[in-house]
Write an enzyme that holds these catalytic residues in place. Structure first.
Site, PDB file in Angstrom:
ATOM      1  N   LYS A  35       0.709  -1.211   0.016  1.00 30.78           N
ATOM      2  CA  LYS A  35       0.055   0.089   0.131  1.00 30.78           C
ATOM      3  C   LYS A  35       1.012   1.318   0.050  1.00 30.78           C
ATOM      4  O   LYS A  35       0.504   2.210  -0.543  1.00 30.78           O
ATOM      5  CB  LYS A  35      -1.111  -0.013   1.209  1.00 30.78           C
ATOM      6  CG  LYS A  35      -2.201  -0.928   1.016  1.00 30.78           C
ATOM      7  CD  LYS A  35      -3.117  -0.688   2.048  1.00 30.78           C
ATOM      8  CE  LYS A  35      -4.244  -1.923   2.074  1.00 30.78           C
ATOM      9  NZ  LYS A  35      -4.933  -2.025   3.468  1.00 30.78           N
ATOM     10  N   CYS A 260     -19.525   1.255   9.761  1.00 29.54           N
ATOM     11  CA  CYS A 260     -19.495   2.167  10.775  1.00 29.54           C
ATOM     12  C   CYS A 260     -21.060   1.918  11.795  1.00 29.54           C
ATOM     13  O   CYS A 260     -20.818   1.739  12.841  1.00 29.54           O
ATOM     14  CB  CYS A 260     -19.640   3.626  10.189  1.00 29.54           C
ATOM     15  SG  CYS A 260     -18.247   3.953   9.239  1.00 29.54           S
TER      16      CYS A 260
HETATM   17  C1  UGA Z   1     -21.682   6.927   8.444  1.00 29.19           C
HETATM   18  C2  UGA Z   1     -21.972   8.299   8.880  1.00 29.19           C
HETATM   19  O1  UGA Z   1     -23.091   8.825   8.056  1.00 29.19           O
HETATM   20  C3  UGA Z   1     -20.821   9.308   8.865  1.00 29.19           C
HETATM   21  O2  UGA Z   1     -21.411  10.559   9.358  1.00 29.19           O
HETATM   22  C4  UGA Z   1     -19.859   8.574   9.903  1.00 29.19           C
HETATM   23  O3  UGA Z   1     -18.782   9.466   9.857  1.00 29.19           O
HETATM   24  C5  UGA Z   1     -19.360   7.017   9.285  1.00 29.19           C
HETATM   25  O4  UGA Z   1     -20.733   6.450   9.186  1.00 29.19           O
HETATM   26  C6  UGA Z   1     -18.380   6.872  10.169  1.00 29.19           C
HETATM   27  O5  UGA Z   1     -18.783   6.364  11.364  1.00 29.19           O
HETATM   28  O6  UGA Z   1     -17.124   6.511  10.078  1.00 29.19           O
HETATM   29  P1  UGA Z   1     -21.197   5.667   6.035  1.00 29.19           P
HETATM   30  O7  UGA Z   1     -21.012   4.281   7.071  1.00 29.19           O
HETATM   31  O8  UGA Z   1     -20.180   6.082   5.077  1.00 29.19           O
HETATM   32  O9  UGA Z   1     -21.229   6.991   7.159  1.00 29.19           O
HETATM   33  O10 UGA Z   1     -22.540   5.695   5.309  1.00 29.19           O
HETATM   34  P2  UGA Z   1     -24.031   6.438   5.468  1.00 29.19           P
HETATM   35  O11 UGA Z   1     -24.029   7.153   4.121  1.00 29.19           O
HETATM   36  O12 UGA Z   1     -24.141   6.911   6.511  1.00 29.19           O
HETATM   37  O13 UGA Z   1     -24.818   5.167   4.962  1.00 29.19           O
HETATM   38  C7  UGA Z   1     -24.940   4.185   6.124  1.00 29.19           C
HETATM   39  C8  UGA Z   1     -25.941   2.976   5.640  1.00 29.19           C
HETATM   40  O14 UGA Z   1     -27.229   3.352   6.062  1.00 29.19           O
HETATM   41  C9  UGA Z   1     -25.937   2.564   4.381  1.00 29.19           C
HETATM   42  O15 UGA Z   1     -25.947   1.042   4.096  1.00 29.19           O
HETATM   43  C10 UGA Z   1     -27.250   3.299   3.474  1.00 29.19           C
HETATM   44  O16 UGA Z   1     -27.635   2.580   2.518  1.00 29.19           O
HETATM   45  C11 UGA Z   1     -28.215   3.377   4.723  1.00 29.19           C
HETATM   46  N1  UGA Z   1     -29.112   4.594   4.708  1.00 29.19           N
HETATM   47  C12 UGA Z   1     -28.705   5.680   4.616  1.00 29.19           C
HETATM   48  C13 UGA Z   1     -30.483   3.911   4.439  1.00 29.19           C
HETATM   49  O17 UGA Z   1     -30.740   2.476   4.408  1.00 29.19           O
HETATM   50  N2  UGA Z   1     -31.089   5.029   4.298  1.00 29.19           N
HETATM   51  C14 UGA Z   1     -31.042   6.278   4.412  1.00 29.19           C
HETATM   52  O18 UGA Z   1     -32.230   7.032   4.662  1.00 29.19           O
HETATM   53  C15 UGA Z   1     -29.812   6.495   4.719  1.00 29.19           C
END
Ligand code: UGA
Length: 429
Positions: A35, A260
């Site tokens: 990496k 996450c």
């Molecule tokens: C999440 C948080 O949004 C970030 O703020 C945080 O920093 C990050 O975790 C972390 O702890 O590092 P992430 O896991 O990249 O970010 O993804 P999200 O966009 O939050 O989505 C998470 C999951 O929820 C996905 O599977 C998505 O499909 C689902 N989701 C999201 C839904 O099913 N419905 C929604 O309305 C939104």
């Protein structure tokens, strides 16, 4: 300022590249030699829109460097960020051994004052262990401060989230570290909340847990909508106009995944239990999320009756769009459940097929959505990639063996799909 980022995975690499784009000099520490070679040549080790450009720019302007040696980073930089992984153990408690190892190494490398910032997501009061461990291994009795600066980066949107955040949280124990962090982030315009250290640690877990709660809430409402002929997308829209509720994170579907939410919820529940508090509400959130995958299987059964001997085409494998990340993606459980019932699986994802190949067995990966649909008995959408919205659905119907669609992310309009001749099942509509 000179900044050292220890651990350049998703969070660390975005942090390193973005800080360098803000004019700081950044050293990223990567222990994996392959990496490291890739990074030094200017190639990202993660799939993240916008990151390659920032890495190349940083290297060219001599603002970004990658080393394998923590000692070198600690020697040259006044601020040290800990960004290593905290994977979950079987009981939900995070494994902090990488953090501990790095902290010991920082401590033995200290030769003068340094601010050590915890960015990895860790249980509350980990900062105390960081401080204690540094004091124990601090051979030269160097001065140091510990601060907590949680990240709120979404995969696929991380560069934008870093440079244009809703807020920056800084948990500090004195003015010296507060001033350093404020200077570090001075070019970023947003509310900056300075708190105590345990407060900053809790803000991170509480934020992710609340977002996951919104998702499980709307998924529960979706079940009721389905029974009474309501449309959950419109319900979410109607709720979201209320500023107190907000529009985001109210998309019903097959549930949340990724590295996450599942991990942080489990850790938060575990942490609360350890402190004599019951976060039962979050256990319910987890339960709803798990049952979404079974609900989706029941919709496929509604379309096909018996799954044994049928072929199911899956479109979308990553846990969400714009990432190749397969960690705890709902597609894994859904595919395993379908295979257990005797269905054959064909699948396509714009970015995640290589990673999917490492975690899924006996899946026929296809070059495009049409080849996935060809001769499948049912087409199932599990990730809302933009390109799926643009599919020629007439062509899809013609190549499918039977015109059955289960839309696990509510990408399509149910009425339009039925008019096109599909037997269509959505989530809560
Ligand atoms: C999440 C948080 O949004 C970030 O703020 C945080 O920093 C990050 O975790 C972390 O702890 O590092 P992430 O896991 O990249 O970010 O993804 P999200 O966009 O939050 O989505 C998470 C999951 O929820 C996905 O599977 C998505 O499909 C689902 N989701 C999201 C839904 O099913 N419905 C929604 O309305 C939104």
């Amino acid at each position: 300022m000179n900044i050292c980022i220890i651990g350049v995975g998703y969070v660390g690499l975005v942090t390193a590249a973005c800080f360098s784009s803000l004019g700081h000099t950044v050293i990223g520490i990567e222990s994996d030699i392959d990496k490291l070679k890739k990074l030094k040549k200017g190639f990202s080790t993660i799939y993240e829109p916008g990151i390659d450009k920032l890495i190349k720019e940083g290297l060219r302007k001599k603002k970004l460097f990658f080393f394998s040696d923590i000692e070198k980073g600690v020697e040259k930089c006044e601020v040290i960020f800990i960004c290593v992984g905290t994977p979950p153990k079987d009981d939900g408690e995070p494994d902090l051994s990488h953090v501990e190892k790095v902290v010991r190494k920082i401590a033995s490398s200290l030769r003068g004052y340094r601010l050590i910032v915890e960015k990895s997501t860790v249980p509350v009061n980990t900062w105390q262990w960081v401080k204690r461990t540094i004091s124990l291994y601090n051979k030269h009795n160097s001065e140091f401060d510990v601060a907590v600066n949680p990240e709120f980066l979404r995969e696929g949107n991380a560069v934008k989230d870093f440079l244009h955040p809703d807020r920056i949280v800084m948990g500090v124990e004195n003015e010296r570290s507060r001033d350093t962090l404020l200077k570090l982030y001075e070019k970023i315009k947003c509310p900056k909340l300075v708190t105590g250290l345990p407060t900053a640690e809790i803000i991170k877990h509480a934020s992710n847990s609340f977002l996951a709660t919104k998702i499980s809430f709307i998924n529960s409402v979706a079940r009721l909508c389905e029974k009474v002929g309501a449309d959950v997308n419109e319900v979410a829209q109607g709720m979201g106009y209320d500023k107190r509720i907000g529009k985001s994170f109210l998309k019903a579907g097959v549930g949340y995944g990724g590295f996450c939410f599942p991990k942080d919820l489990a850790a938060f529940i575990h942490m609360a239990e350890k402190n004599g508090c019951d976060l039962g509400i979050l256990r319910e959130v987890q339960k709803v999320n798990e049952s979404q995958k079974k609900l989706l299987i029941s919709k496929i059964k509604d379309a096909l009756w018996v799954l044994k001997g049928k072929t199911v085409g899956i479109l979308g494998l990553s846990f969400k769009p714009d990432t190749d990340d397969m960690r705890l993606a709902p597609s894994i459980d859904v595919i395993n459940l379908l295979q257990k019932e005797g269905a054959a699986i064909k699948a396509y994802d714009p970015q995640a097929m290589s990673n999917a190949g490492k975690v899924l067995k006996n899946v026929k990966f296809c070059k495009d959505p049409y080849l996935t649909a060809k001769d499948s008995d049912c087409l199932v959408f599990l990730t809302e990639w933009k390109e799926f919205e643009l599919l020629d659905m007439n062509r899809i119907r013609k190549v499918l063996k039977t015109p059955a669609i289960v839309d696990g992310r509510n990408i399509f309009d149910p009425e339009k799909m039925r008019k096109l001749g599909f037997v269509y099942g959505g989530m809560g509509r």
